[in-house]
Design a protein around this motif. Sequence first.
Motif, PDB file in Angstrom:
ATOM      1  N   UNK A 156      24.429 -18.652   1.878  1.00 31.15           N
ATOM      2  CA  UNK A 156      23.459 -19.539   2.510  1.00 31.15           C
ATOM      3  C   UNK A 156      22.914 -20.541   1.513  1.00 31.15           C
ATOM      4  N   UNK A 157      22.834 -21.789   1.925  1.00 32.54           N
ATOM      5  CA  UNK A 157      22.228 -22.806   1.062  1.00 32.54           C
ATOM      6  C   UNK A 157      20.732 -22.511   0.877  1.00 32.54           C
ATOM      7  N   UNK A 158      20.154 -21.774   1.812  1.00 37.34           N
ATOM      8  CA  UNK A 158      18.742 -21.416   1.672  1.00 37.34           C
ATOM      9  C   UNK A 158      18.549 -20.464   0.493  1.00 37.34           C
ATOM     10  N   UNK A 159      19.514 -19.588   0.292  1.00 33.70           N
ATOM     11  CA  UNK A 159      19.450 -18.697  -0.871  1.00 33.70           C
ATOM     12  C   UNK A 159      19.616 -19.512  -2.149  1.00 33.70           C
ATOM     13  N   UNK A 160      20.504 -20.485  -2.128  1.00 30.83           N
ATOM     14  CA  UNK A 160      20.676 -21.358  -3.291  1.00 30.83           C
ATOM     15  C   UNK A 160      19.427 -22.201  -3.531  1.00 30.83           C
ATOM     16  N   UNK A 161      18.752 -22.603  -2.453  1.00 31.35           N
ATOM     17  CA  UNK A 161      17.497 -23.344  -2.594  1.00 31.35           C
ATOM     18  C   UNK A 161      16.427 -22.472  -3.245  1.00 31.35           C
ATOM     19  N   UNK A 162      16.403 -21.192  -2.849  1.00 31.83           N
ATOM     20  CA  UNK A 162      15.447 -20.258  -3.448  1.00 31.83           C
ATOM     21  C   UNK A 162      15.742 -20.068  -4.931  1.00 31.83           C
ATOM     22  N   UNK A 163      17.036 -20.028  -5.279  1.00 32.17           N
ATOM     23  CA  UNK A 163      17.426 -19.916  -6.683  1.00 32.17           C
ATOM     24  C   UNK A 163      16.953 -21.138  -7.467  1.00 32.17           C
ATOM     25  N   UNK A 164      17.122 -22.327  -6.859  1.00 32.72           N
ATOM     26  CA  UNK A 164      16.661 -23.556  -7.506  1.00 32.72           C
ATOM     27  C   UNK A 164      15.157 -23.531  -7.694  1.00 32.72           C
ATOM     28  N   UNK A 165      14.427 -23.035  -6.679  1.00 28.85           N
ATOM     29  CA  UNK A 165      12.972 -22.946  -6.774  1.00 28.85           C
ATOM     30  C   UNK A 165      12.560 -21.993  -7.894  1.00 28.85           C
TER      31      UNK A 165
ATOM     32  N   UNK B  96      10.601 -15.349  -2.234  1.00 32.50           N
ATOM     33  CA  UNK B  96      10.562 -16.784  -1.929  1.00 32.50           C
ATOM     34  C   UNK B  96      10.910 -16.945  -0.449  1.00 32.50           C
ATOM     35  N   UNK B  97      10.068 -17.629   0.319  1.00 29.17           N
ATOM     36  CA  UNK B  97      10.193 -17.678   1.782  1.00 29.17           C
ATOM     37  C   UNK B  97      11.567 -18.157   2.243  1.00 29.17           C
ATOM     38  N   UNK B  98      12.057 -19.253   1.655  1.00 33.18           N
ATOM     39  CA  UNK B  98      13.348 -19.781   2.110  1.00 33.18           C
ATOM     40  C   UNK B  98      14.483 -18.833   1.727  1.00 33.18           C
ATOM     41  N   UNK B  99      14.302 -18.096   0.640  1.00 37.25           N
ATOM     42  CA  UNK B  99      15.300 -17.107   0.254  1.00 37.25           C
ATOM     43  C   UNK B  99      15.380 -15.980   1.264  1.00 37.25           C
ATOM     44  N   UNK B 100      14.226 -15.517   1.749  1.00 30.03           N
ATOM     45  CA  UNK B 100      14.209 -14.456   2.762  1.00 30.03           C
ATOM     46  C   UNK B 100      14.845 -14.934   4.061  1.00 30.03           C
ATOM     47  N   UNK B 101      14.626 -16.209   4.421  1.00 32.37           N
ATOM     48  CA  UNK B 101      15.273 -16.756   5.619  1.00 32.37           C
ATOM     49  C   UNK B 101      16.789 -16.684   5.487  1.00 32.37           C
ATOM     50  N   UNK B 102      17.317 -17.095   4.325  1.00 28.43           N
ATOM     51  CA  UNK B 102      18.755 -17.048   4.102  1.00 28.43           C
ATOM     52  C   UNK B 102      19.297 -15.642   4.162  1.00 28.43           C
ATOM     53  N   UNK B 103      18.569 -14.687   3.579  1.00 29.24           N
ATOM     54  CA  UNK B 103      18.984 -13.277   3.604  1.00 29.24           C
ATOM     55  C   UNK B 103      19.043 -12.770   5.037  1.00 29.24           C
ATOM     56  N   UNK B 104      18.022 -13.081   5.834  1.00 26.42           N
ATOM     57  CA  UNK B 104      17.982 -12.631   7.240  1.00 26.42           C
ATOM     58  C   UNK B 104      19.145 -13.221   8.045  1.00 26.42           C
ATOM     59  N   UNK B 105      19.463 -14.492   7.795  1.00 23.52           N
ATOM     60  CA  UNK B 105      20.529 -15.150   8.552  1.00 23.52           C
ATOM     61  C   UNK B 105      21.901 -14.547   8.219  1.00 23.52           C
ATOM     62  N   UNK B 106      22.151 -14.295   6.934  1.00 24.40           N
ATOM     63  CA  UNK B 106      23.419 -13.647   6.557  1.00 24.40           C
ATOM     64  C   UNK B 106      23.512 -12.280   7.200  1.00 24.40           C
ATOM     65  N   UNK B 107      22.420 -11.519   7.167  1.00 22.48           N
ATOM     66  CA  UNK B 107      22.441 -10.168   7.726  1.00 22.48           C
ATOM     67  C   UNK B 107      22.724 -10.197   9.224  1.00 22.48           C
ATOM     68  N   UNK B 108      22.173 -11.195   9.928  1.00 20.82           N
ATOM     69  CA  UNK B 108      22.421 -11.325  11.371  1.00 20.82           C
ATOM     70  C   UNK B 108      23.912 -11.455  11.651  1.00 20.82           C
ATOM     71  N   UNK B 109      24.573 -12.362  10.923  1.00 21.04           N
ATOM     72  CA  UNK B 109      26.000 -12.587  11.157  1.00 21.04           C
ATOM     73  C   UNK B 109      26.820 -11.363  10.748  1.00 21.04           C
ATOM     74  N   UNK B 110      26.460 -10.726   9.631  1.00 21.27           N
ATOM     75  CA  UNK B 110      27.163  -9.505   9.211  1.00 21.27           C
ATOM     76  C   UNK B 110      27.081  -8.435  10.296  1.00 21.27           C
TER      77      UNK B 110
END
Length: 461
Positions: free
Chosen positions: A187-196, A263-277
């Motif tokens: 997820x780019x959201x996870x990458x955004x959290x990494x950047x943050x 990090x909020x956007x990181x948690x969003x990315x984690x939740x989205x990946x888990x949904x698809x998995x």
Amino acid sequence: MSKPGLPQGTRDFAPAVVRKRHYIFNTIREIFERYGFQPLETPAMEQLDTLMGKYGEEGNKLIFKILNNGLENPAKHEEAQQAFEKALEGKNVKELTERALRYDLTIPFARFVAMNHGQLVFPFKRYQIQPVWRADRPARGRYREFYQCDADVVGSNSLLFETELVNIYNDALTKLGLNGFIIKINSRKILSALAELCGGADKMVDITVAIDKLDKIGIEKVKEELTQRGISTEQVGVIEKYLNINGSNTEMMTQVSALLSHIAIGQQGIDEIQYVLDHFSAGLNTGDKNPLQVDFTLARGLDYYTGLIFEVKAPETVKMGSIGGGGRYDNLTGLFGVNGISGVGISFGIDRIYDVMEELQLFPDTLNTTTQILFFNLGTAEGNQAYKLVQQLRKLGISAEIYHETAKFDKQFKYAEKKSIPYIAVLGSNELQNSSFNVKNLQTGEQKTFNYSEIDEKIFF
């Protein structure tokens, strides 16, 4: 007289190759339509402004620009010279070029949606199978002209569509026989959290461009590039820890949660990946190997991705790079003045898929057969009657030919063999008198006689 040739990075496709390519196209097209996607085509060229700035700094360099008409006019030579000089300085000069060959199918699709959103029914699901062009250095599996097969959905934020697109990959590649393929997800959201975590959102492009090269240059070179891009030693250490996350999908999700879930956007990315998995694995049969794998090193260095991203790897038995990829691009149509239309899409790398299938010998043998039956030409009267029968077979939907001239049996046999025609029909003077013809199966040697009135599928005994 110069020797004929092709531009570097392009190819001719002989009949046997075209049949194999169509086999891939038709297989994927059938899967697209099974999921409710509609066909779309866009022009080979777009306005340059439509494409520039949409693919990141690396992609911009690979766009094929088209020179404006009239530059050969002597009256415009000085104007053209000045325009060329500006272009050599890296500037986009409208006096020189205003159009370009499309780089991919996603941006033209976004442009189409922006221009026609008032008439479309959302969510709008489209697929597109057309060539694209990139001024890349040609190599094995990398061409300057190649086909893409895309499927995109716009007008919905639902993760149901990410799940559907992963299933499309799985269904199509399984049907093509590419056992052992891997669908990577991040997820780019996870990458955004990494950047943050590493100093702020302004680090996002630097980090993703460097990470996207990990497979090609290795971790040490990535660290060097990050340092050159102004990332501190401490921040590089955090990125290295992130890139070293490994294990099963469950283990990797646990590790990334420990690093980025605060990090909020990181948690969003984690939740989205888990949904698809969760939703993808629910559709697998017991004992099926799960091709969907979490890969936090996946960055896909294109600026327009905003959510989940995907990349498909060929089976390990073949040394080939990505054979597909895509992701969510929530703000893509906003680039064309139409806001609020989210989108997600995937692309199949048809040329690479072809190379993989060819190496693994996955194409059905029947693809070599186009003509099903060849009528021998044994004289004027015999040939005339044979042609009538050939036409009857064609009207029945059977691919049939008659040899183009009267010739010896051996020559006509060789023609059938070289074209892999499975049946031949012989209508000589005796058969002409009896209103009959003989059909021979060249694989089994079996032969039967039929009357003219028996022209139908029964002749393939």
